[in-house]
Write a protein that holds these residues in place. Structure first.
Motif, mmCIF file in Angstrom:
data_model
loop_
_atom_site.group_PDB
_atom_site.id
_atom_site.type_symbol
_atom_site.label_atom_id
_atom_site.label_comp_id
_atom_site.label_asym_id
_atom_site.label_seq_id
_atom_site.Cartn_x
_atom_site.Cartn_y
_atom_site.Cartn_z
ATOM 1 N N ILE A 146 -37.463 0.694 -0.175
ATOM 2 C CA ILE A 146 -37.437 1.281 -1.515
ATOM 3 C C ILE A 146 -36.328 0.642 -2.338
ATOM 4 O O ILE A 146 -36.492 0.343 -3.512
ATOM 5 C CB ILE A 146 -37.268 2.805 -1.418
ATOM 6 C CG1 ILE A 146 -38.554 3.416 -0.876
ATOM 7 C CG2 ILE A 146 -36.934 3.400 -2.781
ATOM 8 C CD1 ILE A 146 -38.380 4.820 -0.400
ATOM 9 N N PHE A 147 -35.206 0.384 -1.679
ATOM 10 C CA PHE A 147 -34.087 -0.246 -2.363
ATOM 11 C C PHE A 147 -34.516 -1.609 -2.919
ATOM 12 O O PHE A 147 -34.317 -1.920 -4.075
ATOM 13 C CB PHE A 147 -32.905 -0.378 -1.401
ATOM 14 C CG PHE A 147 -31.747 -1.138 -1.958
ATOM 15 C CD1 PHE A 147 -31.109 -0.717 -3.113
ATOM 16 C CD2 PHE A 147 -31.277 -2.273 -1.325
ATOM 17 C CE1 PHE A 147 -30.027 -1.408 -3.623
ATOM 18 C CE2 PHE A 147 -30.207 -2.978 -1.824
ATOM 19 C CZ PHE A 147 -29.584 -2.546 -2.976
ATOM 20 N N PHE A 148 -35.170 -2.402 -2.053
ATOM 21 C CA PHE A 148 -35.618 -3.712 -2.500
ATOM 22 C C PHE A 148 -36.646 -3.569 -3.614
ATOM 23 O O PHE A 148 -36.673 -4.340 -4.550
ATOM 24 C CB PHE A 148 -36.199 -4.511 -1.334
ATOM 25 C CG PHE A 148 -35.124 -5.189 -0.556
ATOM 26 C CD1 PHE A 148 -34.510 -6.336 -1.063
ATOM 27 C CD2 PHE A 148 -34.698 -4.680 0.655
ATOM 28 C CE1 PHE A 148 -33.499 -6.954 -0.355
ATOM 29 C CE2 PHE A 148 -33.679 -5.306 1.364
ATOM 30 C CZ PHE A 148 -33.082 -6.442 0.857
ATOM 31 N N LEU B 52 -36.760 -1.205 -5.758
ATOM 32 C CA LEU B 52 -36.038 -0.861 -6.983
ATOM 33 C C LEU B 52 -35.509 -2.131 -7.648
ATOM 34 O O LEU B 52 -35.577 -2.291 -8.858
ATOM 35 C CB LEU B 52 -34.878 0.089 -6.674
ATOM 36 C CG LEU B 52 -33.920 0.319 -7.841
ATOM 37 C CD1 LEU B 52 -34.541 1.164 -8.919
ATOM 38 C CD2 LEU B 52 -32.622 0.917 -7.389
ATOM 39 N N LEU B 53 -34.967 -3.037 -6.827
ATOM 40 C CA LEU B 53 -34.456 -4.281 -7.376
ATOM 41 C C LEU B 53 -35.569 -5.024 -8.101
ATOM 42 O O LEU B 53 -35.380 -5.537 -9.193
ATOM 43 C CB LEU B 53 -33.904 -5.184 -6.264
ATOM 44 C CG LEU B 53 -32.818 -4.615 -5.371
ATOM 45 C CD1 LEU B 53 -32.172 -5.732 -4.576
ATOM 46 C CD2 LEU B 53 -31.763 -3.883 -6.171
ATOM 47 N N VAL C 273 -38.192 -3.740 -9.443
ATOM 48 C CA VAL C 273 -38.513 -3.025 -10.680
ATOM 49 C C VAL C 273 -37.501 -3.380 -11.765
ATOM 50 O O VAL C 273 -37.849 -3.674 -12.899
ATOM 51 C CB VAL C 273 -38.544 -1.501 -10.449
ATOM 52 C CG1 VAL C 273 -38.543 -0.755 -11.775
ATOM 53 C CG2 VAL C 273 -39.764 -1.134 -9.638
ATOM 54 N N LEU C 274 -36.215 -3.411 -11.379
ATOM 55 C CA LEU C 274 -35.185 -3.735 -12.356
ATOM 56 C C LEU C 274 -35.382 -5.139 -12.903
ATOM 57 O O LEU C 274 -35.231 -5.391 -14.084
ATOM 58 C CB LEU C 274 -33.799 -3.626 -11.716
ATOM 59 C CG LEU C 274 -33.297 -2.214 -11.512
ATOM 60 C CD1 LEU C 274 -32.033 -2.221 -10.687
ATOM 61 C CD2 LEU C 274 -33.045 -1.535 -12.846
ATOM 62 N N LEU C 275 -35.718 -6.041 -11.992
ATOM 63 C CA LEU C 275 -35.907 -7.415 -12.414
ATOM 64 C C LEU C 275 -37.136 -7.543 -13.288
ATOM 65 O O LEU C 275 -37.122 -8.237 -14.293
ATOM 66 C CB LEU C 275 -36.054 -8.329 -11.194
ATOM 67 C CG LEU C 275 -34.791 -8.497 -10.364
ATOM 68 C CD1 LEU C 275 -35.067 -9.398 -9.174
ATOM 69 C CD2 LEU C 275 -33.666 -9.098 -11.202
ATOM 70 N N THR D 182 -37.438 -7.272 -17.212
ATOM 71 C CA THR D 182 -37.327 -8.388 -18.148
ATOM 72 C C THR D 182 -38.219 -9.551 -17.736
ATOM 73 O O THR D 182 -38.196 -10.586 -18.339
ATOM 74 C CB THR D 182 -35.887 -8.914 -18.207
ATOM 75 O OG1 THR D 182 -35.508 -9.286 -16.879
ATOM 76 C CG2 THR D 182 -34.936 -7.906 -18.783
ATOM 77 N N SER D 183 -38.975 -9.375 -16.679
ATOM 78 C CA SER D 183 -39.671 -10.536 -16.142
ATOM 79 C C SER D 183 -41.132 -10.529 -16.530
ATOM 80 O O SER D 183 -41.658 -9.567 -17.069
ATOM 81 C CB SER D 183 -39.575 -10.544 -14.630
ATOM 82 O OG SER D 183 -40.439 -9.574 -14.092
ATOM 83 N N ILE E 293 -39.625 7.314 -8.571
ATOM 84 C CA ILE E 293 -39.983 6.321 -9.577
ATOM 85 C C ILE E 293 -41.334 6.760 -10.108
ATOM 86 O O ILE E 293 -42.117 7.367 -9.398
ATOM 87 C CB ILE E 293 -40.017 4.918 -8.922
ATOM 88 C CG1 ILE E 293 -39.711 3.826 -9.927
ATOM 89 C CG2 ILE E 293 -41.315 4.629 -8.194
ATOM 90 C CD1 ILE E 293 -38.240 3.491 -9.947
#
Lengths: 273, 773
Positions: free
Chosen positions: A8-10, A12-13, A15-17, A20-21, A139
């Motif tokens: 889930i942590f990965f 989230l990363l 999703v954050l990326l 803007t991607s 999420i």
């Protein structure tokens, strides 16, 4: 470790990326290689043995089932008679026989002179105590998620795999856990459903009150835990969690896949309205 | 005792000239406006010259006579004085900043520090904050770690990332020092920002090769960052408001001319943007970081000065209330400069460094915290002895105690599903003694030669393991707390030589051996705050590298242009990679079971053409390089391209001072795609499409290129108040560079595999406002 958290942590990363991607399907030229045998062998304590033998295909071609027909397949429970599996259709070999838990099983596959073998220990069955649902928001919109409660045995080295169906539709996610951090505890495995990034065209079911959930619980050999762990991290086509590599297989002789002897328990649960 | 040491040193120095009438000019060079000491200021007396050390101290010994002494430094006006040297003198020199009046904005080559043609030091890149000021960067956040990636031999770890690779080394092979304290995780927010707030930084030097003997412990590079000391003349505040973060810097005298303080803070407000997101769940997440740099210094008298500096930074990332992680560094350095006499300068440092992270998970019956940290206590004692005008000797000792807490799991609720568990703390002791001499052997030849002797001891307290070839534990070695389990002693020779062909041209050569005792384990191809630092053990051997480099240096047009060409070959031993399916978060002290060991090699050639003065300044850098690894158990035991292997790497950086108030800048970057592993086939397991791999890093990502542009407008420039506006566009022509290429099932037909390219950041504009009063 409850592996899901890192996943889930990965996620989230990602999703954050992706905030803007952008993503685009591109054409990548890949070299074709020799075909390799893939053996997926399962034996469960309800007396079923099933081995599927296929071959790898090129990445650029459609993945069609190409069963290997000329194989001879046997399974030997330690201290018991060797059982031969019969081809039921192209590439599928099956047998039904008495399969006790807490025993080692050896698979032998022979395809045109090539020999493959694997051995796997079937652990004792750990019964599921309860299934229930909780509502979580981590999420997207709040989600109804199934939970499984079971008591991990005092002896360390237990590993589990679960599968989930929502109204008969399988959730295509790998649920595995082990007792590394929870040995001897009352364990609560929550089956997270990672939603589709593209919410509007999602094919991933969302659990609603009144839905029927089917949960399969397997107690697996730690070797098989390692197989699924490595498959999930490095062989599903991304390199976010680990350098891409083949899963760590228990099959000797150079074939892909695994041979798992595991217990099986299936629970049907209706989500309360 | 000191006499004995000096006797030994005298033997070490090659030539001791017979006594004649010689006197020493020594002292400190400072900026007049701020009282900050100046690093690397040049002092010239006729044909002789020297530079100030990292504390602004210099010493030069000359025959008696009349001299015209010139003092210069980048960004400062030259100061000249007539000196009749008939006795040793100590001078305190104050240089005036160039921006005192507007006509002087244009950089004049005579006032800037040139790269030294004659100094044998090679593979070094120096940048000051004023040089990076106008270079456009992502989100407009000035970043020293991103700027050095524009230099030859330094490669970025990925799009917008502050991580970097030097000459084929991996990220953990860079020794990153902030006021001498090692920073274990120099990045914020998944690597998009570095921990170095450029407002607090005075100077930085990056050594890619030929590392001086005072540095050790990492294979590939040393990035030595020095913080400002704080203005000791007057109180001053400066700051900036940007899209992503705001920062504020205050400094001033505690006692005018004697003592000063500095306090610099920065905080991002990216999480405020998350609040604006339409997705309610994204709103509930938290992402931010902050930094705090502090420093106090006190000049007790002419011979003694104390510095106390500290850095604290923290990142916080929260996913609702289910998952939270925070991580950060804390460093502290207490230093004492002592001038024994006009030829002997010493510094003693007590250094603390800590990196930790904490993960909080609360989900049903799982409610627990994972903590991990690495902590160093470090003492250093160094001497710089300006023996005579031919020899400058540097020697010292260093002792570091490392404590690594790999991971402690604490359950909040004892009736939950998680057991408390603590992985063993690992202790180690790293000792070093070093000596080097800068010997001006002749008019043509200069030489720096030295030796670093290191002893790395694994300290006991816990179990160590032996393994078979499959990584299974074969036996357990029990050890007593603080007992020495094993000590490795290594001699690290450091030698570099320059040969001056003519005043504009020189060639240099260097050989350096580096040894690395701490290693970073990372499970993924991108860096994560939870990557594990491990010290060498009975199984994890010290990494060793040998690097030879040769360079050609040429100045053109009276030093307005500089050409540097360097080539290197580096051999690396005991490199670490992961077994297939490795899990470095296993609840076991036998972490080595997840690892494989092998060797690496890297070679390349680097060109750098720099224009140092005029309205237009900048550089062109080009690197041609190769980096490979050979590790048994990976790629059928054959050599394979390392992830950081990139064949071509080009950067063009230009800054144009259009008028006294307008500056335009641009940089263009091109590089070969990273080496990457793509599948060779696919098959089904259960109902998953699984990929079949035959070789490691056998493919390349698509080539990367990008243009960034920036403009700075000075709004007001007065003695009491300066303000400026800065605009920039990252990736100005919106190139969709590949950040990752993933293979996945086609949405409508799962039998078909799509190669999906993810791109980050196209056309990211930013604006920031900076002020100073």
């Amino acid at each position: 470790m409850r592996l899901n958290y890192f996943k889930i942590f990965f996620w989230l990363l990602v999703v954050l990326l992706t905030a803007t991607s952008c993503e685009k399907v591109i054409n990548v030229q890949l070299k074709d290689t020799e075909k390799k045998y893939v053996i997926e062998g399962i034996i469960t304590n309800n007396g079923r043995a099933k081995v599927i033998i296929t071959q790898t295909g090129n990445v650029s071609d459609p993945l069609v089932f190409n069963g290997v027909t000329n194989a001879s397949v046997t399974i030997t429970p330690t201290g018991m008679a060797t059982q031969t599996l019969q081809a039921t259709s192209a590439g599928i070999y099956e047998a039904n026989f008495l399969v006790p838990a807490e025993r080692n099983y050896t698979l032998q596959v022979s395809i045109g002179g090539q020999q493959f073998s694997a051995s796997c220990y079937m652990p004792s069955q750990v019964p599921v105590d309860t299934v229930f649902t909780t509502t979580e928001q981590f999420i997207g919109d709040p989600q109804i998620l199934p939970n499984i409660l079971y008591l991990d045995p005092v002896k360390p080295g237990n590993a589990y795999k679960q599968a989930l169906w929502v109204n008969g539709v399988k959730i295509r996610q790998i649920y595995i856990s082990n007792d590394e951090y929870s040995n001897g505890r009352q364990c609560n495995d929550r089956l997270y459903i990672i939603p589709d990034e593209d919410e509007d065209n999602s094919t991933i079911p969302v659990i609603k009150p009144g839905d029927t959930l089917t949960i399969e619980m397997n107690c697996i050999d730690p070797v098989i835990y390692k197989y699924w762990f490595s498959l999930q991290r490095s062989a599903l086509g991304s390199n976010e969690q680990a350098t891409p590599a083949n899963p760590v297989s228990n099959i000797q002789g150079g074939a892909l896949g695994y041979f798992s002897a595991h217990t099986i328990e299936t629970i049907t649960y209706k989500v309360p309205r | 005792m000191q006499k004995i040491i000096f006797l030994c040193l005298a033997c070490f120095i090659s030539i001791i000239l017979p006594a004649q009438h010689k006197f020493t000019l020594s002292g400190t060079v400072k900026a007049r406006a701020s009282g900050e000491t100046i690093i690397g200021a040049t002092i010239k007396a006729g044909n002789e010259g020297t530079t100030t050390n990292e504390y602004g101290f210099f010493s030069i010994t000359l025959p008696a006579g009349k001299y015209k002494i010139t003092y210069g430094a980048l960004g400062f006006l030259v100061f000249e004085e007539e000196l009749n040297l008939d006795a040793s003198v100590t001078r305190q020199i104050f240089l005036d900043g160039k921006n005192v009046n507007l006509e002087n904005v244009v950089i004049n080559s005579s006032t800037s520090t040139r790269r030294s043609i004659s100094n044998p030091q090679m593979g070094v890149e120096k940048l000051t904050t004023s040089e990076i000021k106008n270079i456009p960067v992502l989100f407009g956040e000035k970043d020293i770690l991103k700027t050095i990636q524009l230099l030859p031999g330094v490669k970025s770890a990925g799009e917008g990332n502050s991580g970097f690779f030097v000459r084929g080394g991996s990220g953990d092979q860079n020794l990153i020092l902030l006021d001498e304290a090692p920073v274990y995780n120099a990045s914020h927010l998944l690597g998009f920002f570095s921990t170095f707030n450029s407002d607090a930084i005075k100077d930085m030097a990056l050594y890619k090769g030929g590392m001086p003997a005072q540095y050790g412990g990492r294979l590939s590079s040393v990035l030595d960052i020095k913080m400002n000391d704080g203005n000791n003349q007057e109180h001053q505040a400066s700051g900036g408001i940007g899209l992503i973060s705001s920062k504020l810097n205050v400094e001033g005298p505690i006692k005018k001319g004697k003592a000063s303080y500095l306090l610099t803070g920065r905080r991002t407000y990216a999480d405020q943007f998350l609040r604006l997101a339409k997705d309610s769940a994204i709103k509930n997440n938290t992402v931010y970081f902050y930094d705090l740099n502090t420093k106090i210094n006190y000049e007790i008298d002419k011979k003694n000065r104390l510095y106390l500096s500290g850095y604290f930074g923290k990142d916080v990332l929260k996913l609702g209330n289910i998952f939270g992680i925070n991580w950060g560094n804390a460093t502290g350095t207490l230093r004492w400069n002592h001038v024994f006499n006009d030829k002997l300068f010493s510094n003693t440092s007590l250094i603390f460094s800590n990196y930790n992270y904490q993960i909080n998970i609360k989900a049903g019956a799982d409610d627990f915290t994972i903590t991990s940290k690495i902590e160093d206590w470090n003492i250093k004692n160094e001497y710089q002895w300006y023996a005579n005008n031919k020899n400058t000797v540097r020697f010292g000792i260093n002792a570091i105690h490392h404590t690594i807490t790999p991971g402690n799991v604490t359950a909040k609720d004892t009736s939950g599903s998680i057991n408390n568990s603590n992985l063993q703390n690992r202790y180690s002791f790293e000792n070093a003694a070093y000596i080097s001499n800068y010997w001006r052997a002749s008019k043509k030849i200069n030489l720096t030669y030295g030796m670093r002797l290191t002893a790395f001891s694994i300290l006991g307290g816990g179990n160590f393991f032996n393994y078979n070839a499959d990584g299974d534990v074969t036996d357990t070695i029990k050890t007593q707390l603080n007992s020495i389990v094993k000590t490795w002693i290594n001699a690290e020779p450091r030698i570099s030589l320059s040969y001056i062909i003519n005043p504009q041209v020189s060639v240099k050569a260097a050989y350096v051996r580096n040894v690395q005792n701490l290693h970073l384990l990372s499970n993924s191809t991108s860096s994560s705050p939870t990557d594990k630092w491990v010290a060498s053990t009975n199984v994890i051997k010290l990494e060793i590298s040998d690097q030879v480099s040769v360079g050609y240096y040429r100045d053109f047009a009276e030093g307005n242009y500089e050409l540097t060409v360097e080539t290197y070959y580096k051999n690396m031993l005991n490199q670490i990679d992961y077994r297939d399916g490795a899990n470095i978060y296993i609840n076991s002290d036998a972490i080595e079971s997840q690892l494989l060991f092998g060797k690496g090699r890297a070679y390349g050639i680097e060109w750098l053409l720099k224009k140092k003065s005029g309205n237009v300044t900048g550089w062109i850098s080009y690197t041609l390089a190769k980096t490979e690894k050979k590790i048994n158990g990976i790629n059928n035991n054959k050599w394979y391209n390392a992830r950081q292997d990139r064949t071509h790497d080009i950067a063009i950086v230009a800054s144009w001072q259009v008028s006294p108030t307008w500056n335009l800048s641009a940089n263009w970057i091109f590089y070969t795609g990273d080496a990457v592993t793509f599948p060779a086939g696919k098959y089904k397991v259960e109902d998953f499409t699984v990929f079949y791999y035959t070789e490691r890093n056998g493919y390349r990502m698509p080539a990367y290129h990008r243009l960034d542009i920036g403009a700075t407008k000075i709004l007001k420039q007065r003695k009491k108040f300066t303000s400026e506006l800065n605009f920039s566009i990252y990736n100005a022509y919106a190139r969709e560079n590949a950040y990752a290429i993933n293979f996945r099932e086609n949405k409508t037909n799962p039998e078909i595999t799509d190669a999906v390219r993810f791109s980050l950041f196209k056309l990211v504009p930013s604006i920031s406002y900076n002020f100073k009063f």
